[in-house]
Design a protein around this motif. Sequence first.
Motif, mmCIF file in Angstrom:
data_model
loop_
_atom_site.group_PDB
_atom_site.id
_atom_site.type_symbol
_atom_site.label_atom_id
_atom_site.label_comp_id
_atom_site.label_asym_id
_atom_site.label_seq_id
_atom_site.Cartn_x
_atom_site.Cartn_y
_atom_site.Cartn_z
ATOM 1 N N PRO A 1 -31.951 26.739 5.566
ATOM 2 C CA PRO A 1 -32.633 25.547 4.842
ATOM 3 C C PRO A 1 -34.133 25.734 4.504
ATOM 4 O O PRO A 1 -34.853 26.396 5.317
ATOM 5 C CB PRO A 1 -32.337 24.356 5.851
ATOM 6 N N GLY B 1 -37.787 24.027 2.874
ATOM 7 C CA GLY B 1 -38.505 22.920 2.491
ATOM 8 C C GLY B 1 -37.867 21.688 3.527
ATOM 9 O O GLY B 1 -37.473 22.065 4.431
ATOM 10 N N ASP B 2 -38.371 20.302 3.072
ATOM 11 C CA ASP B 2 -37.807 19.289 3.875
ATOM 12 C C ASP B 2 -36.630 18.904 3.569
ATOM 13 O O ASP B 2 -36.152 17.485 3.639
ATOM 14 C CB ASP B 2 -38.869 18.038 3.573
ATOM 15 N N VAL B 3 -35.370 19.635 3.936
ATOM 16 C CA VAL B 3 -34.180 19.301 3.923
ATOM 17 C C VAL B 3 -33.897 18.356 4.990
ATOM 18 O O VAL B 3 -34.201 18.659 6.129
ATOM 19 C CB VAL B 3 -33.141 20.442 4.050
ATOM 20 N N PRO B 4 -33.417 17.233 5.014
ATOM 21 C CA PRO B 4 -33.089 16.203 5.947
ATOM 22 C C PRO B 4 -31.848 16.717 7.020
ATOM 23 O O PRO B 4 -31.033 17.519 6.261
ATOM 24 C CB PRO B 4 -32.740 14.647 5.535
ATOM 25 N N TYR B 5 -31.890 16.598 8.086
ATOM 26 C CA TYR B 5 -30.943 17.131 9.210
ATOM 27 C C TYR B 5 -29.364 16.677 8.556
ATOM 28 O O TYR B 5 -28.519 17.223 8.674
ATOM 29 C CB TYR B 5 -31.239 16.431 10.427
ATOM 30 N N ASN B 6 -29.528 15.286 8.301
ATOM 31 C CA ASN B 6 -28.252 14.686 7.566
ATOM 32 C C ASN B 6 -27.361 15.508 6.649
ATOM 33 O O ASN B 6 -26.049 15.634 6.710
ATOM 34 C CB ASN B 6 -28.408 13.454 7.268
ATOM 35 N N ILE C 1 -27.983 18.670 6.204
ATOM 36 C CA ILE C 1 -27.550 20.229 6.922
ATOM 37 C C ILE C 1 -26.229 19.900 7.576
ATOM 38 O O ILE C 1 -25.052 20.759 7.612
ATOM 39 C CB ILE C 1 -28.407 20.468 8.017
ATOM 40 N N PHE D 1 -28.069 29.441 11.839
ATOM 41 C CA PHE D 1 -29.494 29.275 11.302
ATOM 42 C C PHE D 1 -30.187 30.500 11.131
ATOM 43 O O PHE D 1 -30.760 30.966 12.169
ATOM 44 C CB PHE D 1 -30.334 28.186 12.160
ATOM 45 N N ASN E 1 -33.248 31.582 9.556
ATOM 46 C CA ASN E 1 -34.514 31.386 9.403
ATOM 47 C C ASN E 1 -35.380 30.827 10.507
ATOM 48 O O ASN E 1 -36.399 30.400 10.391
ATOM 49 C CB ASN E 1 -34.974 30.893 8.034
ATOM 50 N N ILE E 2 -34.665 31.041 11.782
ATOM 51 C CA ILE E 2 -35.339 30.556 13.051
ATOM 52 C C ILE E 2 -36.511 31.623 13.160
ATOM 53 O O ILE E 2 -36.192 32.596 13.042
ATOM 54 C CB ILE E 2 -34.287 30.357 14.158
ATOM 55 N N LEU E 3 -37.611 31.192 13.757
ATOM 56 C CA LEU E 3 -38.718 31.960 14.242
ATOM 57 C C LEU E 3 -39.313 32.953 13.081
ATOM 58 O O LEU E 3 -39.904 33.859 13.269
ATOM 59 C CB LEU E 3 -38.035 33.016 15.299
ATOM 60 N N GLU E 4 -39.090 32.477 11.925
ATOM 61 C CA GLU E 4 -39.604 32.914 10.547
ATOM 62 C C GLU E 4 -40.999 32.278 10.294
ATOM 63 O O GLU E 4 -42.082 32.980 9.786
ATOM 64 C CB GLU E 4 -38.784 32.673 9.344
ATOM 65 N N GLY E 5 -41.153 31.059 10.758
ATOM 66 C CA GLY E 5 -42.640 30.278 10.432
ATOM 67 C C GLY E 5 -43.428 31.070 11.470
ATOM 68 O O GLY E 5 -44.680 31.057 11.298
#
Lengths: 181, 156
Positions: free
Chosen positions: A127, A129-134, A136, A175, A177-181
């Motif tokens: 995911p 950008g600001d994709v809402p959790y709903n 996902i 998921f 892209n965890i720890l990419e930021g």
Amino acid sequence: MRRRKTSVEALSHEFELDLAPLLAVMVKLIPVLIVSSAFIPIVIIQSELPAPIAAAITETKAEEAPQLELTVHPTDGMILKLSKGTQEVDKVQFAFPAHENDFSILKENLVRMKKQFPELFRLELIPQGDVPYNIIVKIIDAARKNSLSKEKFQFKNTKTGALEETDYMFPDVVFANILEG
Amino acid sequence: MDRRARFNRKQPTTFMLNINSMTDMFTIMLVFLLQTYSTNTFEVKPIMGLQMPTSVSDTSPEEAPMISLSKDSLHLDDKNLLNLKDFTVPPDQLDQGEIIKPLLSALQAIKQEKKEKEDIILQVDKDCPYPKMRQVLSTATVAGFYKVRLATISGN
């Protein structure tokens, strides 16, 4: 004559059923059930986060294994990419759904890709950008089972070697892209 | 005299209470409660102000530490770790812009007690944007919790 009259009287005799014990049981049962009732049933979706050590171990083994990636962006849309090793097998891009329950294009493409590699059960979700959790959660639901048709997918059981059928498509969502930021 | 005699006449001391309608009501309640009866060993308690999304999943929750992320708070089990403003963690509570410090230390404390435990239940508001949720997921990964269970309400 007298005998006949007595039998008619006996038949039409009414009696009161004593409901007090039944009521007493119910009065005891109802509080127990109220306490243990789940008025809002809560379920869980199982997902895995990329474990660095486990990933490093399996990386070499999985070099030639097929891989399915779904990138989701609220403005750029969705990109579904199927690859095997370094080679890209299939790629499709489509718009982000206008309605939160309209995932028919995604489902059609997932079914198409599942048919190419029925042994593949993992979907790497990215995911952005600001994709809402709903949304996902809806995507994970769409990927889990084939809800478009009753068509099942045949895959080879690695333990028994026998062909088996399932309506599950990609129940294992990671998921990516965890720890990419 | 006649009036007095009527007053002194013995009134019946017992009466029959009709409990049929009450029994009917209890029977309906009993059927309803049996339908909603839960045999789960672990119960996910939603926190105040958090609206969970719905899912068609049918997996029941199992006992694990539970992180709750709502618009204005971050909880670990029943403990409030942080007060948030629109899902945003205060910058001084973040490490490298992604790891939530109080959550990391709380999760590491749990991990020290139960080293083999890798499961975590995540209860997130349905409107939460993914970057905010990713901070929680990244923190859980760093703390060694790789298996995440997303709590949702059953339904379409």
